[in-house]
Scaffold this motif. Sequence first.
Motif, short mmCIF file in Angstrom:
data_model
loop_
_atom_site.label_atom_id
_atom_site.label_comp_id
_atom_site.label_asym_id
_atom_site.label_seq_id
_atom_site.Cartn_x
_atom_site.Cartn_y
_atom_site.Cartn_z
N SER A 21 0.85 -1.20 0.00
CA SER A 21 0.00 0.00 0.00
C SER A 21 0.88 1.24 0.00
O SER A 21 2.06 1.20 0.38
CB SER A 21 -0.92 0.03 1.22
N THR A 22 0.31 2.36 -0.40
CA THR A 22 1.02 3.63 -0.35
C THR A 22 1.27 4.04 1.10
O THR A 22 2.30 4.63 1.42
CB THR A 22 0.22 4.72 -1.08
N ALA A 23 0.34 3.72 1.98
CA ALA A 23 0.51 4.04 3.40
C ALA A 23 1.75 3.37 3.96
O ALA A 23 2.55 3.98 4.68
CB ALA A 23 -0.72 3.62 4.19
N THR A 24 1.95 2.10 3.62
CA THR A 24 3.13 1.38 4.08
C THR A 24 4.38 1.92 3.41
O THR A 24 5.44 2.05 4.06
CB THR A 24 2.97 -0.13 3.81
N LYS A 25 4.31 2.28 2.13
CA LYS A 25 5.45 2.87 1.45
C LYS A 25 5.89 4.15 2.15
O LYS A 25 7.09 4.37 2.40
CB LYS A 25 5.10 3.17 -0.01
N ASN A 26 4.94 5.00 2.48
CA ASN A 26 5.28 6.26 3.15
C ASN A 26 5.93 6.02 4.50
O ASN A 26 6.83 6.75 4.92
CB ASN A 26 4.02 7.11 3.30
N TRP B 228 -4.88 -0.20 12.68
CA TRP B 228 -3.76 -0.11 11.75
C TRP B 228 -3.75 -1.34 10.84
O TRP B 228 -3.82 -2.46 11.32
CB TRP B 228 -2.43 -0.05 12.51
N GLU B 229 -3.63 -1.12 9.54
CA GLU B 229 -3.51 -2.22 8.58
C GLU B 229 -2.53 -1.83 7.48
O GLU B 229 -2.56 -0.71 6.99
CB GLU B 229 -4.87 -2.56 7.94
N GLY B 230 -1.69 -2.79 7.12
CA GLY B 230 -0.78 -2.56 6.00
C GLY B 230 -1.49 -2.60 4.67
O GLY B 230 -1.08 -1.97 3.70
N VAL C 234 -21.15 -7.03 0.36
CA VAL C 234 -21.58 -6.77 1.73
C VAL C 234 -21.31 -5.31 2.10
O VAL C 234 -20.21 -4.81 1.82
CB VAL C 234 -20.83 -7.70 2.71
N PRO C 235 -22.24 -4.61 2.74
CA PRO C 235 -21.96 -3.25 3.22
C PRO C 235 -20.85 -3.30 4.27
O PRO C 235 -20.89 -4.13 5.19
CB PRO C 235 -23.30 -2.82 3.85
N VAL C 236 -19.88 -2.40 4.14
CA VAL C 236 -18.69 -2.44 5.00
C VAL C 236 -18.54 -1.14 5.78
O VAL C 236 -18.68 -0.05 5.23
CB VAL C 236 -17.41 -2.68 4.16
N LEU C 237 -18.24 -1.29 7.07
CA LEU C 237 -17.89 -0.17 7.94
C LEU C 237 -16.47 -0.42 8.42
O LEU C 237 -16.18 -1.46 9.01
CB LEU C 237 -18.84 -0.08 9.13
N THR C 238 -15.56 0.54 8.19
CA THR C 238 -14.17 0.35 8.59
C THR C 238 -13.57 1.67 9.04
O THR C 238 -14.20 2.72 8.96
CB THR C 238 -13.36 -0.27 7.45
N SER C 239 -12.34 1.61 9.50
CA SER C 239 -11.65 2.79 10.04
C SER C 239 -10.98 3.59 8.93
O SER C 239 -10.46 3.02 7.98
CB SER C 239 -10.60 2.37 11.06
N SER D 62 -4.49 4.34 8.22
CA SER D 62 -3.45 3.63 7.47
C SER D 62 -3.89 3.33 6.04
O SER D 62 -4.31 4.23 5.32
CB SER D 62 -3.02 2.37 8.23
N ALA D 63 -3.84 2.07 5.62
CA ALA D 63 -4.13 1.73 4.22
C ALA D 63 -5.59 1.46 3.93
O ALA D 63 -5.96 1.28 2.76
CB ALA D 63 -3.30 0.50 3.83
N LEU D 64 -6.43 1.46 4.93
CA LEU D 64 -7.83 1.07 4.71
C LEU D 64 -8.57 1.98 3.72
O LEU D 64 -9.35 1.48 2.90
CB LEU D 64 -8.57 0.98 6.04
N PRO D 65 -8.36 3.31 3.73
CA PRO D 65 -9.01 4.14 2.70
C PRO D 65 -8.53 3.85 1.28
O PRO D 65 -9.28 4.05 0.32
CB PRO D 65 -8.64 5.57 3.13
N GLU D 66 -7.29 3.38 1.13
CA GLU D 66 -6.80 3.01 -0.20
C GLU D 66 -7.59 1.82 -0.74
O GLU D 66 -7.90 1.76 -1.94
CB GLU D 66 -5.32 2.62 -0.14
N VAL D 67 -7.88 0.88 0.12
CA VAL D 67 -8.59 -0.32 -0.30
C VAL D 67 -10.09 -0.04 -0.41
O VAL D 67 -10.74 -0.42 -1.38
CB VAL D 67 -8.34 -1.47 0.70
N GLY D 68 -10.64 0.65 0.59
CA GLY D 68 -12.09 0.87 0.62
C GLY D 68 -12.58 1.91 -0.36
O GLY D 68 -13.69 1.80 -0.89
N GLY D 69 -11.76 2.93 -0.63
CA GLY D 69 -12.18 3.98 -1.55
C GLY D 69 -13.52 4.56 -1.16
O GLY D 69 -13.78 4.86 0.01
N GLU D 70 -14.42 4.68 -2.14
CA GLU D 70 -15.77 5.17 -1.90
C GLU D 70 -16.77 4.02 -1.73
O GLU D 70 -17.98 4.24 -1.73
CB GLU D 70 -16.22 6.07 -3.05
#
Length: 407
Positions: A148-153, A311-313, A326-331, A334-342
Amino acid sequence: MRIGIDCRQIEKAGSMLAGVEYYTLNLVQNLLKRYPQDEFVLFFEKNNANFLQANAKGACFPFFKAKRFLPLVYSHYLTARFIKKQKLDVFHAPANIIPLGYQGKSVVTIHDLAIYNHPEWFPKQSKFSQNVSVPRSLRKARKIISVSTATKNQIIERFHIDPQKIKVVYEAGNTFLAHLKCNERMPKPFFVRAQLRDQGLGADKRARAKNDEGFKRVINEFILFIGTLEPRKNLVRLIQAFDECLQKLSPEQQNLQLVLAGKRGWKCEQIDRAIESAKYKNNIQVLGYITEEKKQKLLKNCSAFVFPSLWEGFGLPILEAMAAGVPVLTSRVSALPEVGGEGVWYIENPEDTTELAKSLSKLITATPAALQELGNKGLVQAQKFTWQKTAHETYNIYKEVIKNRER
């Protein structure tokens, strides 16, 4: 090309695959399938015929029993000497660490560096890897794959590694729902199902599901979590927030369940105590590690998926939930917005139990139309991640390393 890949993580996990093992398994399978013209040397500690085919050779580390008495010598020097004998063009360490004694061209995949920011989440036995193995692997590798970009940073910030040396290659999820009809992937709205339905289960089959080890008492609407039961998954706060939400529901709605599925990790006793202290502890089910088949059933039948991790890589669990519609609720960390997007709803501050409860309540009280829209957005987002793409981008990194004449 003659490419070596360390597959010991798959071997150690056996049938209980988690993040790194799952990544390694799917990467290897797709590389072997897509690049039959190349030769792959797969490193194990014991004979493993599952991957052997025309373009793949299994290589078992000799003297692996020595790791019991000389773990450092075995893990970093005996293995390095054996890898060198294979005369590889490039060696890939997919689990954060290259043997210290290996000097050939190499690539390392970094999944997660949470231990550097939050050492309290990890056992003390991780100190050698944290202070020696991982930093040296980052310096030694010709290229670093970050999931992920989060882990790269984080790699750049903590270890001052040249950004050009690091390539972001996303993981992917299980595509087991790809061939289902659309209406079978639609999210199940809350408070409209009296019992668990698995593609139209009859009463006799529901009775068997009730006694199934993988479901236990999961027969009503349920919110699902899948992941290792450990401190950073933030499950103590999730349990407290769930308990708070149930208290505000009408009596007929208080049969909603929270299902926690995943192997027990470090300090999981904290989670046990939180459940025992909950007012609605009978509404919380802990299933332990689940098979792929049971994971599929749970994802197809849950009303929503919640993943309040601190925290997730990467965030493989939310990707698989999105792929299931499935409808998803997450934090939003870290990298979760990269994966979850919109394609997901976010908890802005997962360390605030009150905010977590409000986010959970929003999910529980959402209209069927809102849940369906969220599930559809998740499906669209999940299609951006495929193992074919992961394998292709990883293969291009191998070629780049081999072409580089720097020793």
